[in-house]
Design an enzyme around this catalytic site. Structure first.
Site, PDB file in Angstrom:
ATOM      1  N   LYS A 284       0.839  -1.210   0.000  1.00  0.00           N
ATOM      2  CA  LYS A 284       0.000   0.000   0.000  1.00  0.00           C
ATOM      3  C   LYS A 284       0.870   1.255   0.000  1.00  0.00           C
ATOM      4  O   LYS A 284       0.656   2.176  -0.774  1.00  0.00           O
ATOM      5  CB  LYS A 284      -0.905   0.050   1.247  1.00  0.00           C
TER       6      LYS A 284
ATOM      7  N   ARG B 245      12.067  -5.512   4.618  1.00  0.00           N
ATOM      8  CA  ARG B 245      11.693  -4.102   4.487  1.00  0.00           C
ATOM      9  C   ARG B 245      12.614  -3.225   5.322  1.00  0.00           C
ATOM     10  O   ARG B 245      12.995  -3.560   6.434  1.00  0.00           O
ATOM     11  CB  ARG B 245      10.262  -3.887   4.959  1.00  0.00           C
TER      12      ARG B 245
ATOM     13  N   ARG C 297      11.298  -1.806  11.066  1.00  0.00           N
ATOM     14  CA  ARG C 297      10.192  -1.396  11.937  1.00  0.00           C
ATOM     15  C   ARG C 297      10.034  -2.349  13.115  1.00  0.00           C
ATOM     16  O   ARG C 297      10.174  -3.549  12.963  1.00  0.00           O
ATOM     17  CB  ARG C 297       8.892  -1.335  11.128  1.00  0.00           C
TER      18      ARG C 297
ATOM     19  N   ARG D 135      -0.579  -9.117  13.111  1.00  0.00           N
ATOM     20  CA  ARG D 135      -1.149  -8.060  12.257  1.00  0.00           C
ATOM     21  C   ARG D 135      -1.996  -8.661  11.141  1.00  0.00           C
ATOM     22  O   ARG D 135      -3.028  -8.104  10.775  1.00  0.00           O
ATOM     23  CB  ARG D 135      -0.029  -7.197  11.672  1.00  0.00           C
TER      24      ARG D 135
HETATM   25  P1  AP5 Z   1       4.920  -1.615   1.849  1.00  0.00           P
HETATM   26  O1  AP5 Z   1       4.642  -0.741   0.694  1.00  0.00           O
HETATM   27  O2  AP5 Z   1       5.678  -1.067   2.994  1.00  0.00           O
HETATM   28  O3  AP5 Z   1       3.575  -2.325   2.334  1.00  0.00           O
HETATM   29  P2  AP5 Z   1       2.337  -1.750   3.162  1.00  0.00           P
HETATM   30  O4  AP5 Z   1       1.115  -2.375   2.584  1.00  0.00           O
HETATM   31  O5  AP5 Z   1       2.399  -0.276   3.257  1.00  0.00           O
HETATM   32  O6  AP5 Z   1       2.648  -2.470   4.545  1.00  0.00           O
HETATM   33  P3  AP5 Z   1       2.568  -1.899   6.033  1.00  0.00           P
HETATM   34  O7  AP5 Z   1       3.303  -2.878   6.898  1.00  0.00           O
HETATM   35  O8  AP5 Z   1       2.978  -0.486   6.086  1.00  0.00           O
HETATM   36  O9  AP5 Z   1       1.087  -2.057   6.293  1.00  0.00           O
HETATM   37  P4  AP5 Z   1       0.394  -2.009   7.631  1.00  0.00           P
HETATM   38  O10 AP5 Z   1      -0.969  -1.797   7.165  1.00  0.00           O
HETATM   39  O11 AP5 Z   1       0.593  -3.191   8.493  1.00  0.00           O
HETATM   40  O12 AP5 Z   1       1.196  -0.866   8.429  1.00  0.00           O
HETATM   41  P5  AP5 Z   1       0.821   0.641   8.777  1.00  0.00           P
HETATM   42  O13 AP5 Z   1       2.038   1.413   8.814  1.00  0.00           O
HETATM   43  O14 AP5 Z   1      -0.307   1.091   7.946  1.00  0.00           O
HETATM   44  O15 AP5 Z   1       5.669  -2.932   1.293  1.00  0.00           O
HETATM   45  C1  AP5 Z   1       6.150  -3.918   2.181  1.00  0.00           C
HETATM   46  C2  AP5 Z   1       7.548  -4.394   1.735  1.00  0.00           C
HETATM   47  O16 AP5 Z   1       7.437  -5.103   0.506  1.00  0.00           O
HETATM   48  C3  AP5 Z   1       8.529  -3.238   1.460  1.00  0.00           C
HETATM   49  O17 AP5 Z   1       9.820  -3.644   1.832  1.00  0.00           O
HETATM   50  C4  AP5 Z   1       8.426  -3.041  -0.054  1.00  0.00           C
HETATM   51  O18 AP5 Z   1       9.633  -2.512  -0.587  1.00  0.00           O
HETATM   52  C5  AP5 Z   1       8.149  -4.445  -0.545  1.00  0.00           C
HETATM   53  N1  AP5 Z   1       7.256  -4.476  -1.700  1.00  0.00           N
HETATM   54  C6  AP5 Z   1       6.190  -3.665  -1.959  1.00  0.00           C
HETATM   55  N2  AP5 Z   1       5.593  -4.001  -3.124  1.00  0.00           N
HETATM   56  C7  AP5 Z   1       6.297  -5.064  -3.611  1.00  0.00           C
HETATM   57  C8  AP5 Z   1       6.167  -5.867  -4.797  1.00  0.00           C
HETATM   58  N3  AP5 Z   1       5.193  -5.639  -5.688  1.00  0.00           N
HETATM   59  N4  AP5 Z   1       7.060  -6.869  -4.967  1.00  0.00           N
HETATM   60  C9  AP5 Z   1       8.056  -7.106  -4.046  1.00  0.00           C
HETATM   61  N5  AP5 Z   1       8.222  -6.375  -2.928  1.00  0.00           N
HETATM   62  C10 AP5 Z   1       7.357  -5.372  -2.706  1.00  0.00           C
HETATM   63  O19 AP5 Z   1       0.264   0.457  10.267  1.00  0.00           O
HETATM   64  C11 AP5 Z   1       1.124   0.047  11.306  1.00  0.00           C
HETATM   65  C12 AP5 Z   1       0.341  -0.026  12.601  1.00  0.00           C
HETATM   66  O20 AP5 Z   1      -0.170   1.289  12.919  1.00  0.00           O
HETATM   67  C13 AP5 Z   1      -0.883  -0.934  12.605  1.00  0.00           C
HETATM   68  O21 AP5 Z   1      -0.536  -2.264  12.885  1.00  0.00           O
HETATM   69  C14 AP5 Z   1      -1.735  -0.276  13.686  1.00  0.00           C
HETATM   70  O22 AP5 Z   1      -1.280  -0.629  14.965  1.00  0.00           O
HETATM   71  C15 AP5 Z   1      -1.466   1.205  13.484  1.00  0.00           C
HETATM   72  N6  AP5 Z   1      -2.439   1.841  12.572  1.00  0.00           N
HETATM   73  C16 AP5 Z   1      -2.174   2.422  11.380  1.00  0.00           C
HETATM   74  N7  AP5 Z   1      -3.301   2.904  10.813  1.00  0.00           N
HETATM   75  C17 AP5 Z   1      -4.316   2.599  11.662  1.00  0.00           C
HETATM   76  C18 AP5 Z   1      -5.713   2.804  11.635  1.00  0.00           C
HETATM   77  N8  AP5 Z   1      -6.336   3.414  10.591  1.00  0.00           N
HETATM   78  N9  AP5 Z   1      -6.444   2.369  12.695  1.00  0.00           N
HETATM   79  C19 AP5 Z   1      -5.856   1.757  13.734  1.00  0.00           C
HETATM   80  N10 AP5 Z   1      -4.533   1.511  13.827  1.00  0.00           N
HETATM   81  C20 AP5 Z   1      -3.758   1.936  12.802  1.00  0.00           C
HETATM   82 MG    MG Z   2       2.728   1.079   4.842  1.00  0.00          MG
END
Ligand code: AP5
Ligand code: MG
Ligand code: ZN
Length: 214
Positions: A13, A127, A160, A171
């Site tokens: 994402k 990552r 992270r 997660r």
């Molecule tokens: P990346 O682009 O980083 O993936 P992502 O979908 O953004 O993954 P996140 O871990 O950020 O998602 P998340 O939803 O768990 O975390 P968030 O920060 O939102 O890609 C991942 C890896 O793969 C990277 O190394 C990238 O280079 C690689 N990659 C990408 N595309 C690829 C491809 N096509 N092929 C190969 N490799 C690829 O949330 C973290 C925490 O914050 C949550 O757990 C929660 O506690 C809290 N939080 C955040 N938002 C909320 C909310 N709205 N409500 C409640 N809690 C929240």
């Molecule tokens: Mg992310």
């Protein structure tokens, strides 16, 4: 253009949202990045959020919704934005709809980046994240020019805290319980678009460009 990104943790994402934001010149708003910036700066919000994030749990809606609603009301969001990691629960989705409705507005697209759980753990362990500008890299799939240093802003990259395999597993289960129902929610609204997130990053982006046009 108002877009939300759906998908499991690690689906890509953030990677795709950054590219969308750059191409269409709209802000990329990641609640995860906002929380991590608060943790880094030692704010009250950061302290509260960290206790949930480190366990792989969602931060409560009360701490999340107002933050996003305030953000999308800022001036730079006038031409749209890409929301990444929000909404993540049905109450968050309803609150966003309400906020938009009061402005006579609505979302244009909900892009679901589809990646099976099996692929996720592998991606997460490689990552590397920049806590200063939110850029995301991968030690194999998306390398930086200098190892450990952000290409965009020169800050040091980190693993992270929530990318440990046990936490990733948690997660994923939280995602299936609380966030996956949003796919139905936005399907009913007729704005869902699916992309295959197992393809390489370029191919995923091309699929998104096909959906958004231009
Ligand atoms: P990346 O682009 O980083 O993936 P992502 O979908 O953004 O993954 P996140 O871990 O950020 O998602 P998340 O939803 O768990 O975390 P968030 O920060 O939102 O890609 C991942 C890896 O793969 C990277 O190394 C990238 O280079 C690689 N990659 C990408 N595309 C690829 C491809 N096509 N092929 C190969 N490799 C690829 O949330 C973290 C925490 O914050 C949550 O757990 C929660 O506690 C809290 N939080 C955040 N938002 C909320 C909310 N709205 N409500 C409640 N809690 C929240
Ligand atoms: Mg992310
Ligand atoms: Zn950076």
């Amino acid at each position: 253009m108002k877009i939300i990104m759906l998908g499991a943790p690690g689906a890509g994402k953030g990677t795709q949202a950054q590219r969308i934001a750059a191409k269409w010149n709209i802000p990329h708003i990641s609640t995860g990045d906002i929380f991590r910036a608060n943790i880094k700066n030692g704010t009250e919000l950061g302290k509260k959020a960290k206790s949930y994030m480190d366990q792989g749990l969602l931060v409560p809606d009360e701490l999340t919704v107002d933050l996003v609603v305030d953000r999308i009301n800022q001036e730079d969001c006038a031409n749209g934005y890409v929301l990444d990691g929000f909404p993540r629960t049905i109450p968050q989705a309803e609150a966003l709809d309400e906020a938009l409705k009061s402005l006579n507005d609505s979302l244009d697209y909900a892009i679901n980046v589809e990646v099976p759980d099996e692929n996720i753990i592998n991606r997460m362990s490689g990552r590397r994240a920049c806590l200063s500008c939110g850029a995301t890299y991968h030690i194999v799939y998306n390398k930086t020019k200098t190892e450990g240093i952000c290409d965009k802003c020169g800050s040091e990259l980190v693993l992270r805290d929530d990318d440990k395999p046990e936490t990733v597993q948690k997660r994923l289960s939280v995602y299936h319980d609380q966030t996956q129902p949003l796919i139905d929610y936005y399907t009913k609204k007729g704005i869902i678009k699916e992309v295959d997130g197992t393809l390489d990053m370029e191919a995923v982006f091309n699929a998104i460009v096909d959906i958004l046009g231009e």
